[in-house]
Design a protein around this motif. Structure first.
Motif, PDB file in Angstrom:
ATOM      1  N   LEU A  33     -26.583  20.836  38.640  1.00 13.83           N
ATOM      2  CA  LEU A  33     -28.094  20.070  38.811  1.00 13.83           C
ATOM      3  C   LEU A  33     -28.472  19.390  37.561  1.00 13.83           C
ATOM      4  CD1 LEU A  33     -29.532  23.014  41.075  1.00 13.83           C
ATOM      5  CD2 LEU A  33     -28.448  20.957  41.653  1.00 13.83           C
ATOM      6  N   THR A  37     -26.850  14.735  35.076  1.00 12.52           N
ATOM      7  CA  THR A  37     -27.325  13.369  34.408  1.00 12.52           C
ATOM      8  C   THR A  37     -27.634  13.699  33.020  1.00 12.52           C
ATOM      9  OG1 THR A  37     -29.473  14.167  35.273  1.00 12.52           O
ATOM     10  CG2 THR A  37     -28.176  12.719  36.647  1.00 12.52           C
ATOM     11  N   GLY A  47     -27.495  10.991  40.065  1.00  9.21           N
ATOM     12  CA  GLY A  47     -28.950  11.155  39.761  1.00  9.21           C
ATOM     13  C   GLY A  47     -29.672  10.485  41.058  1.00  9.21           C
ATOM     14  N   GLU A  48     -29.064   9.448  41.767  1.00 14.51           N
ATOM     15  CA  GLU A  48     -29.455   8.986  42.810  1.00 14.51           C
ATOM     16  C   GLU A  48     -29.445   9.824  44.215  1.00 14.51           C
ATOM     17  OE1 GLU A  48     -27.193   5.217  43.526  1.00 14.51           O
ATOM     18  OE2 GLU A  48     -28.097   4.507  41.675  1.00 14.51           O
ATOM     19  N   LEU A  93     -29.357  13.255  43.774  1.00 11.38           N
ATOM     20  CA  LEU A  93     -29.903  14.541  43.441  1.00 11.38           C
ATOM     21  C   LEU A  93     -31.110  15.057  44.429  1.00 11.38           C
ATOM     22  CD1 LEU A  93     -29.827  16.935  41.563  1.00 11.38           C
ATOM     23  CD2 LEU A  93     -31.037  15.655  40.160  1.00 11.38           C
ATOM     24  N   PRO A  94     -32.181  14.073  44.695  1.00 10.53           N
ATOM     25  CA  PRO A  94     -33.277  14.529  45.457  1.00 10.53           C
ATOM     26  C   PRO A  94     -32.695  15.327  46.930  1.00 10.53           C
ATOM     27  CG  PRO A  94     -33.803  12.628  44.647  1.00 10.53           C
ATOM     28  CD  PRO A  94     -32.357  12.447  44.017  1.00 10.53           C
ATOM     29  N   ASP A  95     -31.496  14.601  47.574  1.00  7.96           N
ATOM     30  CA  ASP A  95     -31.008  14.896  48.678  1.00  7.96           C
ATOM     31  C   ASP A  95     -30.222  16.277  48.428  1.00  7.96           C
ATOM     32  OD1 ASP A  95     -31.731  12.804  50.076  1.00  7.96           O
ATOM     33  OD2 ASP A  95     -30.057  11.602  49.877  1.00  7.96           O
ATOM     34  N   LEU A 153     -31.021  18.414  46.246  1.00 10.95           N
ATOM     35  CA  LEU A 153     -32.258  19.582  46.108  1.00 10.95           C
ATOM     36  C   LEU A 153     -32.899  20.159  47.363  1.00 10.95           C
ATOM     37  CD1 LEU A 153     -33.630  18.311  42.726  1.00 10.95           C
ATOM     38  CD2 LEU A 153     -31.934  20.366  43.083  1.00 10.95           C
ATOM     39  N   GLU A 154     -32.455  19.182  48.286  1.00 10.29           N
ATOM     40  CA  GLU A 154     -32.993  19.615  49.925  1.00 10.29           C
ATOM     41  C   GLU A 154     -32.224  20.764  50.338  1.00 10.29           C
ATOM     42  OE1 GLU A 154     -35.750  18.594  51.613  1.00 10.29           O
ATOM     43  OE2 GLU A 154     -36.111  17.630  49.588  1.00 10.29           O
ATOM     44  N   GLN A 160     -30.085  26.741  47.802  1.00  7.68           N
ATOM     45  CA  GLN A 160     -29.219  27.089  46.801  1.00  7.68           C
ATOM     46  C   GLN A 160     -28.985  28.671  46.633  1.00  7.68           C
ATOM     47  OE1 GLN A 160     -30.983  25.393  42.750  1.00  7.68           O
ATOM     48  NE2 GLN A 160     -31.973  23.761  44.284  1.00  7.68           N
TER      49      GLN A 160
END
Length: 971
Positions: free
Chosen positions: A137, A140, A165-166, A168-170, A172-173, A176
């Motif tokens: 995580l 980057t 990095g692009e 990463l938001p997906d 983190l959904e 974990q």
């Protein structure tokens, strides 16, 4: 140093073998000449929090039975206090030292990572979220180290980390958890049998979505292998079988693998700068660079599609929407040529052996054109189609370099017509790309159009082999209307020498490419590409069939079973057979080898019996419908079948299987008696419906079972070989009488010759005494003849007859249709009358005309070919020969059975009758290698079961005995 730590701290005097490590000192400790422990001494600069995390992890995994921590302590090494762990040694070799892996090992790796992930679920520690160079995580952040990376590696590293990095938001959904995060080639231990013995080194455990840990395993599993993509797919499939992956995880996986490779390159560069003498830091780097080069030509969306396919998903999620819409009434494509293929006389040219490209190389374009014209003229057709998926072109495109030189499968349809013919847009769309490539791929003029489904889902149509002039009129972004001319067919000199035609290909994704998409693909990738490039006939609407069945290897079929069939569906033999045909008592594999089939009682009168096949096909060509209409087949079959039973069994109810028959028999008994309970024999198996698992100890008392339900009571099986009372049937029946006295049952159900219990003959006098007790208590007696009936025992048509009893209900299945799905219940008029309660019995397909025609043909074959007598003669000879083997092989504890329902029980000690399941497994595999198919059963899986088609000959029985003799000797 490590030797002293082992002795002083843990009291272990051992031979020490140092092992590589990034920061910590590791060693194997051999005690008594055998590996016993792994000693791990942490570096002096390891923080207290890191050590606390390691301790907590080891305790957690020890409790879960995954890792065993033998001891821990603190030692002074080089004047510094250092923590040490003593772990039980995991036998095996590191993945990197275990030799070239087979596909099964890749799948086993994925499964092992999944199991470890599952073991880590719920583990919590504050250090899981620490700042750490290997935390995915935080990938980057390594961009700051880009200057340390070798110049040749920087473009890949920069691009991979930026793409990460692009996404990463997906990422983190996703949920974990703690992940191992380092299943590399030196941390995976492979056992001698190729299985995964363990995954070691917990130093990189962090909190992240579990797919990040899978990405690590995928990345390192691909190193140094000839086909890294196939290896990756195997790992992903293995993980999915153990712990199913979601579509979102699979979509992210290719970029996560790239990110891990980029992290490895960057971290190694940074660590080398600080510690240039540590060879371990660069151990994987050459292989990583080679892998990156190998994968450079693989579009990442294509990798995601392959991963989805490996897990049983459609390779492209949008394909379903696209294909559904193209099939719907809302889609009305215009003809692409002046000749409307939906109404034209179309001829499909079948180039199975040699594709037009090969003909062209051998004979030139003129000869190809002449060959096509001749085929079209010979059929009087208006137009010709190059058959979808079957012209087997030699693919020469550079777009996907790994496919060069391989025989390939055409994913387009080539429509051959005159040169200069106008070509029209089938649907409204927008031009995506225009190209003219007369040499590259022989495409000539190429036009790529984007269309939209009713819900807005995009798809693309590639039209190739257009004239050069066709590519000068339209530009990317231009709108085209349905039926609008978009070009002309090219003539040979401007489309690579091909006869005039158009290449029509659909795409559900462009994979980040344009007109350089392949028109032909590797045969082993067709499943993926059918999702990327569906059948173009969805647009062309030609009336001729344009798709053909794929040719699959045994490995392909096995892999597909794992993804699209439940893994609860088992296979026989360590190396499963690919069976393609059957004849008599033999099965034939894909290589033409014949196997003597000694276990398939389903094909009772022989595989593919000509009389049965003819009856099935003849009736299917006339009528097949449900039983609400009058037809003579059902009444004739019921009359003929009932005539084989003793009075008063003369009422027939038809089903589709033996399982349905047994379920219906229970309903009859419960309705007739107004009771629920059933008495069953131990180790009985009566079918796979929920109602039958409930009364099958063979299922509910084994792995995955939940024990007997409230409506079942178990009686001991009257086994003359192992039973408490030997062959004294009435003494076993005393338990039936006791159960009836305690709780009167609805029914006593039994196999007339128990198969799963070990191919048994019931002890003499048992059924007579048991029936008397049940009937005295008001219950019904149900004989399950699914496996042992229909003349198999040789002396009687039905096995219960050998015991001098007549049941109230008899159930049949499998053999009465010779493998066709048909079953039956035969009962008395009295029981049948009680079943008439106002609730009709209707089974849509049971008793249909085709099934009844098949059933009648089987009855005819049994009668006309005297197969019951054959079962008696051949069975007696076979049993005598098997019994003679027992004089030479101590492993044979008992030979039993009647007719062609035989069992050979294997034991390690005759006197104590110790079951020998290992010997039984070995004999089955040895026999298979010599072309004889057997299987095992019994409570200990130590009984060779023999129940072949009843057309077995004496010569075939002798062959089987000779093979068994050799198999026993080799043990």
């Amino acid at each position: 140093m490590l030797s002293a730590v082992a002795v002083d701290l843990f009291g272990v005097a051992a031979e020490v073998t140092p092992l590589p490590g990034e920061r910590h000192a590791n060693a194997r400790l051999d005690v008594g000449g055998r590996p016993r422990y792994l000693l791990k001494v942490y570096s002096a600069d390891t923080g207290e929090s890191d050590l606390a995390l390691q301790n907590a992890l080891l305790v957690w995994l020890s409790d879960a039975g995954t890792t065993t921590l033998a001891a821990s302590g603190t030692a002074v090494v080089d004047g510094k206090s250092r923590t040490a762990h003593l772990l039980d040694w995991v036998d095996g070799r590191e993945w990197s030292q275990a030799g070239p892996p087979e596909p099964a090992r890749f799948a086993a790796l994925g499964a092992a990572v999944a199991r470890l992930d599952r073991a880590l679920v719920g583990f919590e520690h504050s250090e899981l979220d620490r700042a750490y160079r290997w935390n995915p995580l935080q990938a980057t952040e390594l961009l700051a180290m880009l200057s340390l990376v070798e110049e040749t590696d920087r473009p890949f590293v920069a691009a991979a980390l930026q793409r990460f990095g692009e996404l990463l938001p997906d990422l983190l959904e996703l949920p974990q958890q703690a992940i191992h995060n380092d299943a590399n080639e030196n941390n995976v231990i492979v056992a001698d049998d190729g299985s995964i013995a363990g995954i070691i080194d917990l130093g990189d455990v962090v909190r992240a979505p579990r797919v990040c840990g899978l990405a690590v395993a995928v990345a390192y599993a691909q190193l140094g292998v000839s086909d890294p993509v196939s290896a990756a797919c195997q790992v992903v499939s293995g993980y999915h079988q153990e712990s199913p992956l979601t579509a979102a995880e699979l979509q992210l996986l290719p970029e996560l693998v790239d990110a891990r490779l980029a992290m490895s390159i960057t971290n190694a560069a940074e660590q080398r700068a600080a510690d240039p003498d540590n060879r371990y830091l660069s151990i994987s780097q050459p292989a990583i660079r080679a892998l990156i080069s190998d994968l450079a030509a693989e579009p990442r969306p294509l990798l995601a599609a392959r991963y989805r396919d490996a897990c049983g998903y459609r390779a492209v999620a949008a394909e379903r929407n696209v294909v559904t819409w193209l099939r719907s009434a809302a889609c009305d494509p215009a003809p692409m040529l002046r000749t409307d293929l939906s109404t034209a006389d179309v001829h499909c040219i079948d180039w199975t052996a040699r594709g037009p490209a090969e003909l062209q190389m051998q004979h030139g374009a003129d000869r190809v054109a002449a060959a096509i014209d001749a085929q079209v003229r010979a059929t009087g057709s208006d137009i010709a189609l190059g058959r979808y998926r079957e012209d087997r072109l030699v693919y020469r495109s550079e777009a996907f370099a790994g496919q060069r030189g391989r025989r390939s499968v055409h994913m387009a349809i080539d429509v051959f017509t005159a040169d200069g013919e106008p070509v029209f847009a089938p649907l409204d769309g927008v031009v995506t790309a225009v190209d003219y490539r007369p040499a590259d791929c022989d495409y000539g003029g190429v036009l790529l159009l984007e269309h939209r489904c009713g819900d807005g889902t995009p798809f693309w149509l590639l039209v190739g082999h257009l004239s050069e002039a066709s590519t000068t009129e339209l530009r990317p972004g231009d709108a085209v209307r349905r039926g609008e001319r978009i070009g002309w067919t090219g003539w040979a000199p401007e489309n690579g020498g091909w006869p005039p035609h158009i290449h029509v290909q659909l795409f559900t994704t462009l994979l980040g490419r344009s007109t350089d998409l392949p028109g032909a693909v590797r045969p082993d990738e067709v499943d993926v590409w059918e999702s990327i490039s569906p059948n173009p006939n969805l647009i062309l609407r030609a009336p001729e069939p344009t798709a053909v069945d794929p040719v699959r290897s045994a490995a392909d079929i096995e892999a597909r079973r794992r993804t699209n069939l439940s893994t609860a569906l088992s296979l026989s033999y360590a190396e499963p057979l690919h069976i393609v045909a059957g004849e008599g008592a033999e099965l034939i594999d894909a290589d033409g080898r014949r196997y003597l089939d000694l276990v398939n009682n389903v094909c009772h009168v022989g595989h593919c019996h000509p009389r049965v096949v003819e009856a099935l096909s003849a009736q299917a060509a006339v009528l097949n419908t449900n039983t609400r209409y009058l037809h003579t087949g059902i009444t004739e079959f019921a009359r003929r079948l009932a005539a084989t039973f003793p009075d008063p069994l003369n009422v027939v109810l038809l089903t589709n299987s033996g399982s349905e028959a047994n379920d219906l028999a229970l309903r009859l008994a419960r309705t007739a008696t107004s009771r629920e309970h059933a008495l069953v024999l131990d180790w009985a198996y009566h079918g796979n419906l929920s109602s039958l698992i409930e009364i099958s100890p063979y299922k509910f008392n084994r792995a995955g079972g939940t024990g007997p339900g409230e409506r079942v009571r178990i009686c001991p099986v009257p086994d003359p070989y192992r039973g408490e009372f030997g062959g004294d049937g009435p003494r076993y029946a005393a338990e039936v009488e006791a159960q009836c006295a305690e709780l009167p049952p609805a029914a006593f159900i039994h196999e007339s010759m128990p198969g799963c219990a070990g191919q048994l003959e019931l002890a003499d006098g048992y059924l007579e005494a048991a029936y008397a007790a049940v009937r005295e208590a008001g219950g019904l007696c149900i004989a399950d003849e699914v496996q042992c009936g229909f003349g198999r025992v040789g002396t009687h048509m039905w096995a219960f007859e050998a015991h001098g009893v007549v049941p109230d209900v008899v159930t049949l299945g499998k053999p009465i249709g010779n493998g066709h799905p048909i079953g039956a219940v035969v009962t008395t008029p009295q029981v049948a009358r009680r079943f008439v309660t106002g609730m009709e019995y209707f089974n849509t397909f049971a008793g249909n005309p085709v099934s009844c025609a098949v059933g009648l043909a089987v009855l005819d074959a049994v009668e006309d070919e005297r197969l019951m007598a054959n079962a008696a003669t051949v069975g007696a000879h076979f049993k005598d020969r098997l019994s003679a083997l027992a004089a030479h092989h101590e492993v044979i504890g008992d030979v039993r059975g009647r007719g062609l329902f035989l069992g050979v029980e294997l034991v390690s000690d005759r006197r104590r009758k110790e079951p020998d399941a290992a010997a039984a497994r070995r004999v089955v595999e040895e026999a298979k290698r010599e072309g004889v198919l057997l299987s095992t059963d019994g409570p200990a899986d130590n009984v060779l079961k023999i129940k072949p088609p009843v057309v077995l000959t004496v010569d075939q029985a002798d062959r089987a005995v000779a093979v068994l003799d050799r198999a026993f000797r080799e043990g």
